[in-house]
Design a protein around this motif. Structure first.
Motif, PDB file in Angstrom:
ATOM      1  N   ASP A  15       0.859  -1.165   0.000  1.00 30.38           N
ATOM      2  CA  ASP A  15       0.000   0.000   0.000  1.00 30.38           C
ATOM      3  C   ASP A  15       0.904   1.226   0.000  1.00 30.38           C
ATOM      4  N   ARG A  16       0.318   2.370  -0.089  1.00 33.03           N
ATOM      5  CA  ARG A  16       1.102   3.586  -0.263  1.00 33.03           C
ATOM      6  C   ARG A  16       1.083   4.426   1.005  1.00 33.03           C
ATOM      7  N   LEU A  17       2.241   4.911   1.391  1.00 30.62           N
ATOM      8  CA  LEU A  17       2.338   5.897   2.449  1.00 30.62           C
ATOM      9  C   LEU A  17       2.568   7.240   1.769  1.00 30.62           C
ATOM     10  N   LEU A  18       1.739   8.219   2.080  1.00 27.86           N
ATOM     11  CA  LEU A  18       1.834   9.530   1.454  1.00 27.86           C
ATOM     12  C   LEU A  18       1.649  10.572   2.541  1.00 27.86           C
ATOM     13  N   SER A  19       2.668  11.417   2.770  1.00 29.03           N
ATOM     14  CA  SER A  19       2.564  12.449   3.796  1.00 29.03           C
ATOM     15  C   SER A  19       3.417  13.651   3.427  1.00 29.03           C
ATOM     16  N   ASN A  20       2.921  14.823   3.789  1.00 32.74           N
ATOM     17  CA  ASN A  20       3.710  16.052   3.685  1.00 32.74           C
ATOM     18  C   ASN A  20       3.760  16.764   5.035  1.00 32.74           C
ATOM     19  N   VAL A  21       3.437  16.045   6.107  1.00 31.20           N
ATOM     20  CA  VAL A  21       3.415  16.610   7.448  1.00 31.20           C
ATOM     21  C   VAL A  21       4.830  16.533   8.032  1.00 31.20           C
ATOM     22  N   LYS A  22       5.464  17.703   8.204  1.00 33.33           N
ATOM     23  CA  LYS A  22       6.834  17.761   8.726  1.00 33.33           C
ATOM     24  C   LYS A  22       6.903  17.037  10.067  1.00 33.33           C
ATOM     25  N   GLY A  23       7.898  16.149  10.191  1.00 26.08           N
ATOM     26  CA  GLY A  23       8.087  15.403  11.429  1.00 26.08           C
ATOM     27  C   GLY A  23       7.379  14.067  11.477  1.00 26.08           C
ATOM     28  N   SER A  24       6.507  13.775  10.505  1.00 30.24           N
ATOM     29  CA  SER A  24       5.854  12.462  10.452  1.00 30.24           C
ATOM     30  C   SER A  24       6.920  11.390  10.234  1.00 30.24           C
ATOM     31  N   VAL A  25       6.826  10.304  10.986  1.00 25.51           N
ATOM     32  CA  VAL A  25       7.841   9.253  10.902  1.00 25.51           C
ATOM     33  C   VAL A  25       7.165   7.899  10.739  1.00 25.51           C
ATOM     34  N   LEU A  26       7.619   7.145   9.761  1.00 24.14           N
ATOM     35  CA  LEU A  26       7.252   5.744   9.609  1.00 24.14           C
ATOM     36  C   LEU A  26       8.374   4.938  10.246  1.00 24.14           C
ATOM     37  N   SER A  27       8.038   4.096  11.226  1.00 24.95           N
ATOM     38  CA  SER A  27       9.025   3.302  11.948  1.00 24.95           C
ATOM     39  C   SER A  27       8.739   1.830  11.694  1.00 24.95           C
ATOM     40  N   ILE A  28       9.702   1.127  11.095  1.00 21.59           N
ATOM     41  CA  ILE A  28       9.525  -0.270  10.716  1.00 21.59           C
ATOM     42  C   ILE A  28      10.647  -1.117  11.316  1.00 21.59           C
ATOM     43  N   PRO A  29      10.339  -1.949  12.321  1.00 24.43           N
ATOM     44  CA  PRO A  29      11.363  -2.865  12.835  1.00 24.43           C
ATOM     45  C   PRO A  29      11.519  -4.061  11.887  1.00 24.43           C
ATOM     46  N   PHE A  30      12.740  -4.547  11.730  1.00 25.19           N
ATOM     47  CA  PHE A  30      12.967  -5.717  10.888  1.00 25.19           C
ATOM     48  C   PHE A  30      14.226  -6.439  11.336  1.00 25.19           C
ATOM     49  N   LYS A  31      14.343  -7.692  10.955  1.00 22.57           N
ATOM     50  CA  LYS A  31      15.562  -8.459  11.162  1.00 22.57           C
ATOM     51  C   LYS A  31      16.155  -8.735   9.796  1.00 22.57           C
ATOM     52  N   GLY A  32      17.406  -8.355   9.612  1.00 25.87           N
ATOM     53  CA  GLY A  32      18.039  -8.552   8.319  1.00 25.87           C
ATOM     54  C   GLY A  32      19.350  -7.804   8.235  1.00 25.87           C
ATOM     55  N   THR A  33      19.756  -7.478   6.997  1.00 25.04           N
ATOM     56  CA  THR A  33      21.030  -6.804   6.774  1.00 25.04           C
ATOM     57  C   THR A  33      20.878  -5.425   6.146  1.00 25.04           C
ATOM     58  N   HIS A  34      19.822  -5.226   5.333  1.00 32.50           N
ATOM     59  CA  HIS A  34      19.608  -3.925   4.707  1.00 32.50           C
ATOM     60  C   HIS A  34      18.191  -3.838   4.142  1.00 32.50           C
ATOM     61  N   THR A  35      17.828  -2.649   3.678  1.00 30.32           N
ATOM     62  CA  THR A  35      16.479  -2.434   3.148  1.00 30.32           C
ATOM     63  C   THR A  35      16.546  -1.683   1.826  1.00 30.32           C
ATOM     64  N   ALA A  36      15.460  -1.799   1.076  1.00 29.17           N
ATOM     65  CA  ALA A  36      15.262  -0.992  -0.129  1.00 29.17           C
ATOM     66  C   ALA A  36      13.905  -0.316   0.002  1.00 29.17           C
ATOM     67  N   VAL A  37      13.878   0.996  -0.219  1.00 32.19           N
ATOM     68  CA  VAL A  37      12.642   1.771  -0.136  1.00 32.19           C
ATOM     69  C   VAL A  37      12.248   2.164  -1.556  1.00 32.19           C
ATOM     70  N   ILE A  38      11.061   1.721  -1.969  1.00 33.45           N
ATOM     71  CA  ILE A  38      10.542   2.041  -3.286  1.00 33.45           C
ATOM     72  C   ILE A  38       9.468   3.099  -3.114  1.00 33.45           C
ATOM     73  N   GLY A  39       9.564   4.160  -3.906  1.00 31.85           N
ATOM     74  CA  GLY A  39       8.592   5.230  -3.789  1.00 31.85           C
ATOM     75  C   GLY A  39       8.497   6.031  -5.058  1.00 31.85           C
ATOM     76  N   GLU A  40       7.595   7.006  -5.038  1.00 28.86           N
ATOM     77  CA  GLU A  40       7.377   7.840  -6.217  1.00 28.86           C
ATOM     78  C   GLU A  40       8.004   9.204  -6.013  1.00 28.86           C
ATOM     79  N   SER A  41       8.730   9.652  -7.009  1.00 28.66           N
ATOM     80  CA  SER A  41       9.179  11.041  -7.057  1.00 28.66           C
ATOM     81  C   SER A  41       8.271  11.762  -8.050  1.00 28.66           C
ATOM     82  N   ASN A  42       7.983  13.033  -7.764  1.00 23.62           N
ATOM     83  CA  ASN A  42       7.106  13.812  -8.637  1.00 23.62           C
ATOM     84  C   ASN A  42       7.269  15.296  -8.315  1.00 23.62           C
ATOM     85  N   PRO A  43       6.572  16.193  -9.034  1.00 20.22           N
ATOM     86  CA  PRO A  43       6.748  17.638  -8.828  1.00 20.22           C
ATOM     87  C   PRO A  43       6.190  18.164  -7.503  1.00 20.22           C
TER      88      PRO A  43
END
Length: 124
Positions: A15-43
């Motif tokens: 699903d999509r996370l979409l925010s422009n609220v300064k200071g909003s934080v998405l916190s995701i705990p995981f077990k592993g070695t690294h992550t990749a964040v896929i998202g949209e860039s736009n104007p």
């Protein structure tokens, strides 16, 4: 609402996370070695601060990630460095910073907002 799912041996957020609220934080705990964040860039997008905390909650990585582009594009926005396998927390924070610039005539270019759009997160 963002739901967690299992894809093969990789965890992801769907699903999509979409925010422009300064200071909003998405916190995701995981077990592993690294992550990749896929998202949209736009104007309408700005910068996100992406941090990685270790099991002791010490910051082991931080980067400012640009989600702005003149044309919409969905792609990997950041891949964190590979770390020893352990428990980590990925933090994605909306900074509220809009990338804008001017030319010599004072014409303003760049984003018209500070959105951060995350489509999925993969853990390795």
């Amino acid at each position: 609402e963002i739901a967690q799912c299992l894809v093969g041996s990789e965890m992801c957020i769907r699903d999509r996370l979409l925010s422009n609220v300064k200071g909003s934080v998405l916190s995701i705990p995981f077990k592993g070695t690294h992550t990749a964040v896929i998202g949209e860039s736009n104007p309408h997008s700005g910068y996100a601060r992406v941090s990685l905390l270790d099991a002791k909650k010490d910051t082991v990585y931080v980067s400012l990630v640009d989600f702005y582009s003149k044309y919409p594009e969905k792609a990997i926005r950041i891949m964190t460095p590979e770390m020893p396998e352990d428990n980590y927390t990925l933090l994605i924070e909306v900074t509220g910073i809009m990338p804008v610039w001017t030319d010599k005539t004072k014409a303003v270019y760049g984003s018209d907002n500070s959105f951060v759009t995350v489509d999925s997160i993969y853990y390795f």
